[in-house]
Design a protein around this motif. Structure first.
Motif, mmCIF file in Angstrom:
data_model
loop_
_atom_site.group_PDB
_atom_site.id
_atom_site.type_symbol
_atom_site.label_atom_id
_atom_site.label_comp_id
_atom_site.label_asym_id
_atom_site.label_seq_id
_atom_site.Cartn_x
_atom_site.Cartn_y
_atom_site.Cartn_z
ATOM 1 N N PHE A 71 0.833 -1.200 0.000
ATOM 2 C CA PHE A 71 0.000 0.000 0.000
ATOM 3 C C PHE A 71 0.866 1.247 0.000
ATOM 4 N N LYS A 72 0.290 2.308 -0.548
ATOM 5 C CA LYS A 72 0.978 3.595 -0.490
ATOM 6 C C LYS A 72 1.288 3.910 0.962
ATOM 7 N N GLU A 73 2.468 4.468 1.190
ATOM 8 C CA GLU A 73 2.869 4.833 2.547
ATOM 9 C C GLU A 73 1.797 5.741 3.161
ATOM 10 N N GLY A 74 1.424 5.437 4.390
ATOM 11 C CA GLY A 74 0.406 6.213 5.086
ATOM 12 C C GLY A 74 -0.993 5.639 4.962
ATOM 13 N N ILE A 75 -1.180 4.654 4.082
ATOM 14 C CA ILE A 75 -2.473 3.968 3.954
ATOM 15 C C ILE A 75 -2.310 2.574 4.521
ATOM 16 N N GLU A 76 -3.124 2.243 5.507
ATOM 17 C CA GLU A 76 -3.053 0.905 6.090
ATOM 18 C C GLU A 76 -3.971 -0.035 5.314
ATOM 19 N N PRO A 77 -3.609 -1.313 5.228
ATOM 20 C CA PRO A 77 -4.395 -2.274 4.447
ATOM 21 C C PRO A 77 -5.652 -2.724 5.198
ATOM 22 N N MET A 78 -6.556 -1.776 5.420
ATOM 23 C CA MET A 78 -7.792 -2.085 6.123
ATOM 24 C C MET A 78 -8.931 -1.233 5.576
ATOM 25 N N TRP A 79 -10.142 -1.785 5.595
ATOM 26 C CA TRP A 79 -11.314 -1.093 5.049
ATOM 27 C C TRP A 79 -11.514 0.266 5.699
ATOM 28 N N GLU A 80 -11.218 0.349 7.005
ATOM 29 C CA GLU A 80 -11.529 1.548 7.773
ATOM 30 C C GLU A 80 -10.588 2.723 7.511
ATOM 31 N N ALA A 82 -8.992 5.906 6.076
ATOM 32 C CA ALA A 82 -9.675 7.011 5.397
ATOM 33 C C ALA A 82 -9.533 6.940 3.872
ATOM 34 N N ALA A 83 -8.400 6.476 3.386
ATOM 35 C CA ALA A 83 -8.182 6.402 1.936
ATOM 36 C C ALA A 83 -8.961 5.252 1.297
ATOM 37 N N ASN A 84 -9.342 4.256 2.099
ATOM 38 C CA ASN A 84 -10.000 3.060 1.570
ATOM 39 C C ASN A 84 -11.509 3.032 1.763
ATOM 40 N N LYS A 85 -12.021 3.699 2.781
ATOM 41 C CA LYS A 85 -13.388 3.440 3.238
ATOM 42 C C LYS A 85 -14.478 3.716 2.210
ATOM 43 N N TRP A 144 -6.833 -2.598 -4.641
ATOM 44 C CA TRP A 144 -7.669 -1.699 -3.845
ATOM 45 C C TRP A 144 -7.656 -0.290 -4.436
ATOM 46 N N LEU A 145 -8.869 0.266 -4.602
ATOM 47 C CA LEU A 145 -9.037 1.597 -5.164
ATOM 48 C C LEU A 145 -9.775 2.491 -4.175
ATOM 49 N N LYS A 146 -9.609 3.801 -4.304
ATOM 50 C CA LYS A 146 -10.155 4.720 -3.303
ATOM 51 C C LYS A 146 -11.620 5.069 -3.531
ATOM 52 N N SER A 147 -12.181 4.712 -4.697
ATOM 53 C CA SER A 147 -13.576 5.050 -4.956
ATOM 54 C C SER A 147 -14.309 3.846 -5.540
#
Length: 195
Positions: A71-80, A82-85, A144-147
């Motif tokens: 994952f991009k640095e600062g994005i954790e591999p979890m649904w919750e 902010a970048a993933n939700k 995984w995509l942000k939208s």
């Protein structure tokens, strides 16, 4: 005679990426999922990538129920996160017969190289990361995509298929993270659309 100077330059990546590992089934009882994620390294240059990637097991060498997450640095591999939700993921399902023939390792490598090389996302803003999951009956790679914007996601999905060099008959199914969070299941959720 002129001496050649040793090159110490590195090739910086456009984004920094973090490689994570987990196997929830091996975690002690009561361990929070987040707490058992292992950070394997942050990749800031092409040299960092190869240094880490060449020193971890290939996905085919992982124990059952293991996952690598890039994952991009600062994005954790979890649904919750902010970048993933508000986003979702394309899922490529790989039958064990293909996995045993080396396809999971090959497609995982193609995927991570396309991520760090920024070749699948024209805007540079849509992709959050990818995951390879080793399971008993089949393996999976998820992008995984942000939208959940159909047009933006479909463009990325089509580029991913090109990167993987798969046939047009190969189906990539898009699932929203909100559905996964509501069901508590990562992969058995409503398919929003296919590429």
């Amino acid at each position: 005679m002129v001496e050649e100077s040793e090159s110490t330059s590195s090739t910086p990546l456009h984004n920094h990426w973090t490689l994570w590992y987990d196997n929830p089934r091996l975690a002690p009882p009561g361990t929070d999922w987040h707490d058992q994620l292992k950070n394997l390294g942050t990749l800031k240059t092409a040299e960092d990538f190869w240094s880490v990637f060449n020193n971890v097991k290939p996905s085919s060498g992982l124990s059952l129920n293991s996952n690598y997450h890039l994952f991009k640095e600062g994005i954790e591999p979890m649904w919750e996160d902010a970048a993933n939700k508000e986003g979702g993921k394309f899922v490529l399902t790989i039958p064990k017969v293909d996995s045993k023939a080396g396809k999971t390792d090959e497609w995982w490598l193609f995927t991570v190289l396309a991520l760090i090389g920024e070749t699948m996302d024209a805007s540079g803003e849509e992709i959050c990361g990818c995951v390879v999951s080793i399971r008993k009956s089949e393996d999976r790679i998820a992008l995984w995509l942000k939208s959940c914007d159909r047009k933006a996601c479909t463009e990325v999905g089509a580029r991913w298929k090109t990167c993987l060099q798969v046939s047009n008959k190969t189906s990539l199914k898009y699932q929203a993270h909100k559905d996964a969070a509501a069901s508590g299941r990562s992969f058995k959720n409503e398919v929003k659309f296919e590429v």
